[in-house]
Design a protein around this motif. Sequence first.
Motif, PDB file in Angstrom:
ATOM      1  N   LEU A 116       8.144  23.221 -49.612  1.00 17.42           N
ATOM      2  CA  LEU A 116       9.776  23.546 -50.338  1.00 17.42           C
ATOM      3  C   LEU A 116       9.235  22.964 -51.841  1.00 17.42           C
ATOM      4  O   LEU A 116       9.483  23.580 -52.791  1.00 17.42           O
ATOM      5  CB  LEU A 116      11.080  23.213 -49.649  1.00 17.42           C
ATOM      6  CG  LEU A 116      11.731  24.250 -49.805  1.00 17.42           C
ATOM      7  CD1 LEU A 116      11.877  25.987 -49.403  1.00 17.42           C
ATOM      8  CD2 LEU A 116      12.853  23.606 -49.011  1.00 17.42           C
ATOM      9  N   LEU A 117       9.304  21.843 -51.490  1.00 17.38           N
ATOM     10  CA  LEU A 117       8.458  21.210 -53.092  1.00 17.38           C
ATOM     11  C   LEU A 117       7.962  21.151 -53.484  1.00 17.38           C
ATOM     12  O   LEU A 117       7.933  22.201 -54.677  1.00 17.38           O
ATOM     13  CB  LEU A 117       9.367  19.560 -53.212  1.00 17.38           C
ATOM     14  CG  LEU A 117       9.549  18.794 -53.971  1.00 17.38           C
ATOM     15  CD1 LEU A 117      11.219  18.384 -53.575  1.00 17.38           C
ATOM     16  CD2 LEU A 117       8.864  17.040 -53.292  1.00 17.38           C
ATOM     17  N   MET A 143       7.781  20.203 -43.391  1.00 19.49           N
ATOM     18  CA  MET A 143       7.941  21.655 -43.899  1.00 19.49           C
ATOM     19  C   MET A 143       8.304  21.505 -45.682  1.00 19.49           C
ATOM     20  O   MET A 143       8.676  21.907 -46.509  1.00 19.49           O
ATOM     21  CB  MET A 143       9.217  22.309 -43.082  1.00 19.49           C
ATOM     22  CG  MET A 143       9.238  23.998 -43.175  1.00 19.49           C
ATOM     23  SD  MET A 143       7.614  23.840 -42.940  1.00 19.49           S
ATOM     24  CE  MET A 143       7.538  25.984 -43.902  1.00 19.49           C
ATOM     25  N   SER A 144       9.677  19.927 -45.803  1.00 20.18           N
ATOM     26  CA  SER A 144       9.985  19.552 -46.575  1.00 20.18           C
ATOM     27  C   SER A 144       8.978  19.584 -47.847  1.00 20.18           C
ATOM     28  O   SER A 144       9.420  20.136 -49.054  1.00 20.18           O
ATOM     29  CB  SER A 144      11.602  18.244 -46.226  1.00 20.18           C
ATOM     30  OG  SER A 144      10.301  17.682 -46.706  1.00 20.18           O
ATOM     31  N   HIS A 145       8.160  19.062 -47.638  1.00 23.07           N
ATOM     32  CA  HIS A 145       6.903  19.134 -48.931  1.00 23.07           C
ATOM     33  C   HIS A 145       6.874  20.099 -49.114  1.00 23.07           C
ATOM     34  O   HIS A 145       6.352  20.325 -50.333  1.00 23.07           O
ATOM     35  CB  HIS A 145       6.040  17.944 -48.140  1.00 23.07           C
ATOM     36  CG  HIS A 145       4.666  18.662 -48.018  1.00 23.07           C
ATOM     37  ND1 HIS A 145       4.918  18.589 -46.889  1.00 23.07           N
ATOM     38  CD2 HIS A 145       3.641  19.358 -48.639  1.00 23.07           C
ATOM     39  CE1 HIS A 145       3.506  19.305 -46.360  1.00 23.07           C
ATOM     40  NE2 HIS A 145       3.117  19.651 -47.993  1.00 23.07           N
ATOM     41  N   LEU A 203       7.642  11.138 -48.564  1.00 20.20           N
ATOM     42  CA  LEU A 203       7.839  11.754 -50.575  1.00 20.20           C
ATOM     43  C   LEU A 203       9.255  10.143 -50.894  1.00 20.20           C
ATOM     44  O   LEU A 203       9.291  10.658 -52.319  1.00 20.20           O
ATOM     45  CB  LEU A 203       8.929  12.867 -50.154  1.00 20.20           C
ATOM     46  CG  LEU A 203       8.474  14.084 -49.824  1.00 20.20           C
ATOM     47  CD1 LEU A 203       9.673  14.615 -49.043  1.00 20.20           C
ATOM     48  CD2 LEU A 203       7.545  14.806 -50.792  1.00 20.20           C
TER      49      LEU A 203
END
Lengths: 105, 161, 97
Positions: free
Chosen positions: B5-6, B1-3, B55
């Motif tokens: 957003l990034l 999920m964080s990628h 990341l």
Amino acid sequence: MTILLDLVSWTFLVLGTLAGIIGAVGLFRFPDFYSRVHAAGVTDTLCAGLVLLGLMLQAGLTLISVKLMLILVFLWLTSPVASHSLVQAALHSRLKSWRRNGEGE
Amino acid sequence: MSHLLLLIIGLSAFWVLLSGFWDNLLLLSLGVASVLLVALLDWRSTSSNPEPYRLAVLHRLPLYWSWLLVAIVSSNIDVMKRILFPRRFPIDPQFTRIPYTQHSSLGVAIFANSITLTPGTVAIEVDDTHILVHALTGEAARDLARGEMDRRVTRLERCEG
Amino acid sequence: MILAGVSLGILVVMGLALLSAYLGPTVYDRILAVNMFGTKTVLFIAAYGFLTGRPDFLDIALSYALINFIGVIAALRYVERVYSVEKPGGGADDDTA
């Protein structure tokens, strides 16, 4: 200081153009497709890099430089993918390669 | 999920940087729509891929890139020498198989792309243990077989933070 | 002055790439040359924009770089399919691009 920067930028631009011309000459000098890919690689990496770097020095720290940098990043990310798939397609169609001792492989 | 957003943040920054529009509502909404479309496409194409994005690679990239830049320049000079003076520096094209030690597909992709980006060597095919490479000269093939680039990419891939 | 020389030099490279695309001899040589022509076009647009004092051209250069890449990959996929279906192993002495 600006004179020095101009000199460095001009050197980059001229060297980049020379690298491009040498790479294009290599396109005609090398014996087969597989080695011509390496000659085209010279123009894709060194020529593009030096010319765009030289232009970046001309522009200074502006949005123009950022865009030039983006062009350079795109070119350097996409050109290996393009040459890789070209060579792979040629190999799959069993295109013959040139060997130094005179026989194809 | 964080990628994801990034990715959305990066794409929005990219859009604003290239367009330079802040206040036109129509254009801004078109920009938001295109960013969301690309994020959706990325989500669709990676949701079936169980391998997580690393990341942390980003943070060691500058060091690797500076090493790669030197390698690119020196191999360029070598290839140009062989174009200009074919008699003194003859070419000897050959296919070789280079072993790789990366564990993630991202690491292998970085290694193969780096091989192709340095003139004189082109990566053609990847199997479970080796990369098929076409080299312009025997030296270029031996240089690659010595494995410095492979070690550096593996170190780049392994870093944890 | 230097910029004019650089633009001219890149034009020469583009001409050589076109000649190489014309001479072939295989379809892969032609695609390689066309790809090189495209990347040099990007450089030419950038250098020419500086020469005429209109760096807005850079946006065009940026999109041209992306379109060129996608175009080459698309042409390659087409060629690959045609040659693997109709003429297996017939790439070496092909003269019709």
